[in-house]
Design a protein around this motif. Structure first.
Motif, PDB file in Angstrom:
ATOM      1  N   VAL C  63       0.871  -1.178   0.000  1.00  0.00           N
ATOM      2  CA  VAL C  63       0.000   0.000   0.000  1.00  0.00           C
ATOM      3  C   VAL C  63       0.904   1.223   0.000  1.00  0.00           C
ATOM      4  CG1 VAL C  63      -2.009  -0.999   1.140  1.00  0.00           C
ATOM      5  CG2 VAL C  63      -0.146  -0.082   2.519  1.00  0.00           C
ATOM      6  N   ASP C  64       0.335   2.358  -0.351  1.00  0.00           N
ATOM      7  CA  ASP C  64       1.154   3.569  -0.443  1.00  0.00           C
ATOM      8  C   ASP C  64       1.180   4.331   0.871  1.00  0.00           C
ATOM      9  OD1 ASP C  64       1.512   3.053  -3.234  1.00  0.00           O
ATOM     10  OD2 ASP C  64      -0.570   3.680  -3.474  1.00  0.00           O
ATOM     11  N   LEU C  65       0.053   4.338   1.564  1.00  0.00           N
ATOM     12  CA  LEU C  65      -0.002   4.981   2.867  1.00  0.00           C
ATOM     13  C   LEU C  65      -0.568   3.987   3.872  1.00  0.00           C
ATOM     14  CD1 LEU C  65      -1.457   7.649   0.894  1.00  0.00           C
ATOM     15  CD2 LEU C  65      -0.242   8.626   2.814  1.00  0.00           C
ATOM     16  N   PRO C 121       6.555   9.670   8.237  1.00  0.00           N
ATOM     17  CA  PRO C 121       5.297  10.079   8.847  1.00  0.00           C
ATOM     18  C   PRO C 121       4.766  11.312   8.111  1.00  0.00           C
ATOM     19  CG  PRO C 121       7.026   9.822  10.496  1.00  0.00           C
ATOM     20  CD  PRO C 121       7.689   9.796   9.159  1.00  0.00           C
ATOM     21  N   VAL C 122       3.504  11.284   7.726  1.00  0.00           N
ATOM     22  CA  VAL C 122       2.924  12.459   7.069  1.00  0.00           C
ATOM     23  C   VAL C 122       1.821  13.094   7.922  1.00  0.00           C
ATOM     24  CG1 VAL C 122       3.532  11.890   4.689  1.00  0.00           C
ATOM     25  CG2 VAL C 122       1.449  10.951   5.682  1.00  0.00           C
ATOM     26  N   TYR C 123       1.341  12.363   8.906  1.00  0.00           N
ATOM     27  CA  TYR C 123       0.311  12.930   9.780  1.00  0.00           C
ATOM     28  C   TYR C 123       0.356  12.222  11.124  1.00  0.00           C
ATOM     29  CZ  TYR C 123      -4.266  14.554  11.444  1.00  0.00           C
ATOM     30  OH  TYR C 123      -5.269  15.133  12.169  1.00  0.00           O
ATOM     31  N   ILE C 124       0.183  12.979  12.193  1.00  0.00           N
ATOM     32  CA  ILE C 124       0.127  12.401  13.534  1.00  0.00           C
ATOM     33  C   ILE C 124      -1.142  12.894  14.205  1.00  0.00           C
ATOM     34  CG2 ILE C 124       1.280  12.167  15.760  1.00  0.00           C
ATOM     35  CD1 ILE C 124       3.859  12.981  14.492  1.00  0.00           C
ATOM     36  N   TYR C 125      -1.838  12.025  14.894  1.00  0.00           N
ATOM     37  CA  TYR C 125      -2.945  12.491  15.731  1.00  0.00           C
ATOM     38  C   TYR C 125      -2.931  11.746  17.054  1.00  0.00           C
ATOM     39  CZ  TYR C 125      -5.715   8.356  14.322  1.00  0.00           C
ATOM     40  OH  TYR C 125      -6.178   7.087  14.106  1.00  0.00           O
ATOM     41  N   PRO C 217       1.684   8.215  19.678  1.00  0.00           N
ATOM     42  CA  PRO C 217       1.355   8.993  18.491  1.00  0.00           C
ATOM     43  C   PRO C 217       0.773   8.073  17.408  1.00  0.00           C
ATOM     44  CG  PRO C 217       3.738   8.853  18.803  1.00  0.00           C
ATOM     45  CD  PRO C 217       3.112   8.227  19.982  1.00  0.00           C
ATOM     46  N   PHE C 218      -0.456   8.338  16.995  1.00  0.00           N
ATOM     47  CA  PHE C 218      -1.044   7.574  15.898  1.00  0.00           C
ATOM     48  C   PHE C 218      -0.593   8.220  14.601  1.00  0.00           C
ATOM     49  CE2 PHE C 218      -4.687   6.050  18.767  1.00  0.00           C
ATOM     50  CZ  PHE C 218      -3.969   4.912  19.080  1.00  0.00           C
ATOM     51  N   MET C 219       0.026   7.429  13.759  1.00  0.00           N
ATOM     52  CA  MET C 219       0.709   7.989  12.595  1.00  0.00           C
ATOM     53  C   MET C 219       0.116   7.495  11.303  1.00  0.00           C
ATOM     54  SD  MET C 219       4.340   8.582  13.103  1.00  0.00           S
ATOM     55  CE  MET C 219       5.093   9.073  14.602  1.00  0.00           C
ATOM     56  N   ILE C 220       0.135   8.375  10.328  1.00  0.00           N
ATOM     57  CA  ILE C 220      -0.057   7.923   8.959  1.00  0.00           C
ATOM     58  C   ILE C 220       1.293   8.095   8.282  1.00  0.00           C
ATOM     59  CG2 ILE C 220      -1.203   8.385   6.772  1.00  0.00           C
ATOM     60  CD1 ILE C 220      -3.651   9.235   8.314  1.00  0.00           C
ATOM     61  N   THR C 221       1.801   7.015   7.699  1.00  0.00           N
ATOM     62  CA  THR C 221       3.085   7.127   7.015  1.00  0.00           C
ATOM     63  C   THR C 221       2.880   6.881   5.529  1.00  0.00           C
ATOM     64  OG1 THR C 221       3.620   4.800   7.239  1.00  0.00           O
ATOM     65  CG2 THR C 221       4.338   6.249   9.020  1.00  0.00           C
ATOM     66  N   MET C 222       3.872   7.344   4.765  1.00  0.00           N
ATOM     67  CA  MET C 222       3.793   7.140   3.326  1.00  0.00           C
ATOM     68  C   MET C 222       5.083   6.509   2.830  1.00  0.00           C
ATOM     69  SD  MET C 222       2.970   9.806   0.315  1.00  0.00           S
ATOM     70  CE  MET C 222       2.820   9.228  -1.370  1.00  0.00           C
ATOM     71  N   LYS C 240       0.456  20.865   3.821  1.00  0.00           N
ATOM     72  CA  LYS C 240      -0.710  21.718   4.061  1.00  0.00           C
ATOM     73  C   LYS C 240      -1.883  20.872   4.599  1.00  0.00           C
ATOM     74  CE  LYS C 240      -2.872  25.658   3.762  1.00  0.00           C
ATOM     75  NZ  LYS C 240      -2.754  26.421   5.010  1.00  0.00           N
ATOM     76  N   ALA C 241      -2.025  19.668   4.055  1.00  0.00           N
ATOM     77  CA  ALA C 241      -3.113  18.787   4.513  1.00  0.00           C
ATOM     78  C   ALA C 241      -2.916  18.430   5.978  1.00  0.00           C
ATOM     79  CB  ALA C 241      -3.150  17.512   3.671  1.00  0.00           C
TER      80      ALA C 241
END
Ligand code: NA
Ligand code: NA
Lengths: 436, 157, 326
Positions: C63-65, C121-125, C217-222, C240-241
């Motif tokens: 998968v890509d992300l 990592p591209v996003y953390i929540y 940290p819940f991460m979205i990685t790419m 920006k996203a």
């Protein structure tokens, strides 16, 4: 290449290779590997294969499956099954199809401790099948009865699948558990009626032995008392689970130990050889069965990647026709996907999309989950990807074609049950509405 | 060579069987400890490892006894000569597929070893030992498929 | 160029949960800000790969992300485990995210671990705070004494042992049944998991501990290769996203905590909040220090250089944001 086309070609290739006689597990892996290589790339397909080989079975639920199979082997070699079925045979003398009917209700009771349909099918395969053969029951008739009755495990609580559904649909687990009870029992009754009728119409399916006419009411009473070991073992296991001493998963270990101890006391397992062969046989069945599960999961991942399941679900979600037509198509889609995809994957892919649509069309949420669970049961036994059927074929050393042949009449029964649930939703809704 | 692989498979089958009783005992120990004393951490995980090892170590033996499920009835309707050709083709396909899968498994096991991959949980056991067992099991399975192909070739029509 | 990029996304979170919302916001922002040049095909709720397979799936381009739960990879994301030792955390979302952002900005070793697996990592929540679901009511933490308690974190299990509970290991999928039958007495997990798994149906006493942070940290990685192939304007879209999604989720967070709590309450759960004394008791447990020492020792044994320093930085950053809330 078009994803949908690739998905369909994959299914066709799977079927062709299957009928050409390729081993089931190899077939799944081969088609999945080629498909994923085309969809993504070879490196990714190989990586996912390596991961799937481990992760597909690395869970506590799978870990105990062999112990249920072992329980069946000990029960069978230890004389437990023989004793149980001889007594049932006496109690129900002259009743056509009695052993199959007893198996069906036995599965329903076992389902109240076990959430795994594969475990239930294998254990009863090991227990009931040799006994049904002993009384000259027809092979496909017996296998079909066991494979289908095994699927009660996910409808009658406890059920891991209902917990999963509860998360997808935001419903209460407790309500879903209650909702499954009556449909589970109803299915057992419908199955039993069909087995009785078929045995009555075609006596060669379940021949009545001349000796059965000599059985007196007194014999029946004696046989009833003779069932005490089963009552004792089930009481221990059910009691142990519902008082929290062990979890439903651990019941496999306790049950295996229980049947071993019974065999030791009863005498048949006092030598090392029957224990050894039980263990060896279980190891072999486990290897065969788990490899198919792993491979089927890999193939399902390929199909998920082609987006065929999600596309179908999304299409239904946006379709503006009469709600009953949408509902009928949902059933058809679940049925078709259930034929070719590992059952848990079918609902993980489609239920979150389809569920809100059905709710907005005015169907009762709990009822939808019960219907979905019914289709989940069916998915486990329909060819070509019917994990319960493979499990049963493996454990009874019979041909998977024979199992599938035996399953067909029961699918008709399932259709009847679904229609009944559709006409009288209260079958599913009564308990959760009145007891929760 | 054939004798060696089949000997390995027989040993595996025996060991696997006894391993299952180990799984059973481990889980019962877990229950007993939790009920009567303090729970022991990580027993369930060991039971899981043993079970996974058992599955893979048993694949070769299962193939040796022709125990892997397949649909045989269609092929059996063919004349014997075509049946044999069909079986040879099937074994070749199976050897290639399982060979590739063995490679994927070896690759995965090696990466697991290099990273010292551990499982999540109360006790973080290393994963590579069980993955090496899996890889070995797959290789033995491939070897047994090759032997069965050889036997099929030698079989008179 | 007008080339469109079709990416796949794998997560173990179901779409209709609080975590699904967080992830969906980010995916929506990506599609919106790129004017449709980025399209994401999500696979929710492990419908493609299991949670524990995602790191490798993103690495090898299956998968890509993907959604990464650091806890699933105790050795592969060794140093990233440092945050798991935090006990008390900020209660306001912007501060939680502040901690995470500072940690990843100031400790390059953590991002390097992701780089090693060919991803970024591209996003953390952040998820909701910890809570206990108990079969019997929990007046204070002393009542935990003798209860069979389950947590997914080995550090929290040690803490539970120190407070007098009996640490028990049960798979999360088994918790509902185990609580129902009394195999275990309490589950310590964050509020959204508590609500999602409906544990309150069988263990209706929910004790929310707002100060006890699930510092994971819940991460979205790419996939890094895929990321590098993007034109610069789309790389900027990712940044920006992230910013937009953090803003959206910061606005959403306080409400969702309240919503989850009310939802459980409306279904019969009895909600209470841990007292300051209990929280003080928890953060002064001797196991806090022991856990840190154990972590440093184990991580050093794995060949990491100066894990003590990483741990200190993590704690210092957390303290800074905690001070903001005093
Ligand atoms: Na069940
Ligand atoms: Na099927």
């Amino acid at each position: 290449m078009n994803f949908t086309l690739l998905g369909i070609l994959g299914i066709v290739a799977l079927l062709l290779l299957l009928f050409a006689g390729l081993h089931m597990g190899v077939d799944f892996i081969l088609v999945g590997l080629i498909g994923l290589s085309l969809l993504v790339n070879t490196h990714a397909a190989m990586s996912l294969l390596g991961e799937t080989l481990y992760n597909a079975i690395a869970s506590p639920t799978f870990c105990v499956l062999p112990l249920f199979i072992l329980m069946g082997a000990f029960a069978s070699r230890g004389g437990f099954a023989e004793l149980a079925y001889a007594n049932v045979h006496k109690i129900c003398a002259r009743l056509p199809g009695a052993l199959a009917i007893a198996t069906s209700f036995g599965c329903a009771v076992f389902a109240s401790i076990c959430g795994s349909t594969i475990a239930t099918a294998t254990i009863f395969g090991r227990l009931a099948y040799p006994e049904m053969k002993r009384y000259n029951y027809d092979t496909s008739y017996s296998l079909g009865a066991i494979a289908c009755s095994g699927s009660f495990a996910c409808m009658i609580p406890p059920s891991g699948m209902f917990i999963l559904f509860a998360i997808f649909t935001e419903q209460s687990v407790g309500k879903l558990f209650l909702a499954g009870i009556l449909p589970g029992i109803l299915t057992a009754i419908v199955y039993s009626l069909s087995m009785y009728l078929r045995a009555k119409l075609y006596p060669h399916l379940a021949p009545v032995h001349p000796e059965e006419f000599k059985v007196t009411p007194r014999d029946r009473g004696k046989a009833f008392i003779g069932l005490w070991p089963i009552v004792l073992l089930s009481s221990i296991v059910i009691g142990g689970i519902y008082t929290g001493i062990f979890t439903a998963n651990e019941a496999g270990a306790v049950g295996a130990m229980g049947t071993l101890i019974f065999g030791l006391i009863y005498g048949k397992l006092r030598r090392i050889e029957p224990i050894r062969s039980s263990l060896r046989e279980t190891a072999r069945t486990t290897a065969m069965l788990f490899f198919i599960i792993i491979a089927a999961m890999y193939f399902s991942r390929f199909l998920a990647m082609t987006r065929v399941p999600t596309d179908l679900a999304t299409f239904l979600a946006g379709w503006h026709v009469h709600r009953h037509i949408v509902f009928a198509c949902v059933i058809a889609v679940w049925f078709l996907l259930g034929m070719v995809i590992y059952q848990a994957a079918v609902f993980a892919l489609t239920l979150p999309i389809i569920f809100p649509v059905l709710v907005s069309l005015g169907y009762e949420p709990i009822w939808i989950c019960v219907i979905a669970m019914k289709l989940n049961e069916v998915a486990g036994i329909t060819p070509p990807v019917g994990i319960n059927a493979f499990a049963l074929a493996g454990v009874t050393d019979s041909r998977v074609e024979q199992v599938f042949k035996g399953v067909l009449p029961f699918i008709l029964c399932d259709v009847i049950v679904i229609i009944m649930l559709f006409m009288w939703p209260q079958i599913a809704l009564y308990l959760p509405e009145h007891m929760f | 060579m054939i004798k060696f692989v089949e000997f390995i498979n027989k040993i595996c089958a025996e060991v696997c069987g006894w391993m299952l009783s180990v799984v059973m005992i481990l889980l019962i120990v877990d229950v007993v400890c939790r009920t009567f004393a303090t729970p022991v951490m990580g027993v369930a995980e060991i039971a899981m490892f043993v079970m996974i090892g058992t599955v893979y170590a048993g694949l070769g033996n299962c193939e040796m006894g022709y125990g892997h499920v397949r649909v045989g009835s269609v092929v059996e309707m063919l004349p014997p000569r075509y049946q044999k050709i069909c079986m040879i083709a099937i074994y070749l396909i199976a050897i290639v597929t399982i060979g590739i899968a063995s490679y994927a498994m070896c690759d995965n096991a090696w990466a697991s070893f290099v990273d010292k991959e551990g499982i999540a949980g109360a006790v973080s056991y290393p994963l590579y030992p069980v993955k090496f067992v899996m890889a070995l099991g797959m290789l033995v399975y491939t070897a047994q498929l090759i032997i069965n192909l050889y036997k099929e070739l030698r079989k008179p029509i | 160029s007008a080339k469109t990029y079709n990416f796949t996304y794998a997560t173990n979170c179901p779409e209709n949960t609080m975590r699904g919302v967080a992830e969906k916001q980010f995916l929506e922002e990506l599609e919106k800000l790129s004017n449709g040049r980025i399209k994401i095909m999500p696979y929710w709720a492990q419908s493609l790969v299991k949670g524990k397979e995602i790191l490798k799936s993103v690495q090898d381009g299956v998968v890509d992300l993907g959604f990464i739960n650091i806890n699933y990879y105790p050795k592969r994301l060794l140093l990233n485990g440092a945050t798991g030792l935090l006990e008390q955390g900020p209660t306001q979302y912007q501060n939680m995210i502040g901690v995470y952002e500072d940690i990843y900005a100031q400790i390059p070793e953590l991002t390097a671990e992701f780089k090693k697996y060919n991803q970024r990592p591209v996003y953390i929540y952040s998820a909701l705070p910890y809570s206990f679901s108990t079969r019997e009511s929990l007046k204070n933490f002393a009542d935990l004494n003798g209860m069979k308690a389950r947590s997914s974190s080995r550090w929290k299990l040690a803490d539970l042992g120190a407070i007098g509970a009996v640490p028990t290991s049960v798979a999360f999928s088994e918790c509902y049944m185990a609580l129902q039958t009394g195999t275990i007495d309490t589950v310590l997990t964050n509020v959204d998991a508590q609500s999602r798994a409906k544990l309150y149906e069988v263990a209706p006493h929910i004790t929310v501990v707002k100060q006890m942070w699930l510092a994971l940290p819940f991460m979205i990685t790419m996939n890094e290769t895929k990321y590098q192939k993007l034109p610069d304007d789309l790389k900027a879209v990712f940044e920006k996203a992230r910013e937009n999604s953090v803003k959206r989720f910061t606005a959403y967070y306080p409400q969702t905590l309240q919503d989850e709590i009310s939802k459980m309450e409306s279904k019969g759960a009895k909600i209470s909040y841990a007292s300051a004394a209990d929280v003080a008791k928890w953060v002064s447990l001797p196991t806090n220090k022991n856990n840190q020492d154990t972590w440093v020792k184990e991580v050093s044994a794995m060949g990491a250089k100066d894990p003590q320093k990483i741990l200190q930085s993590v704690f210092a950053i957390n303290d800074k944001y905690l001070a903001k809330e005093q």
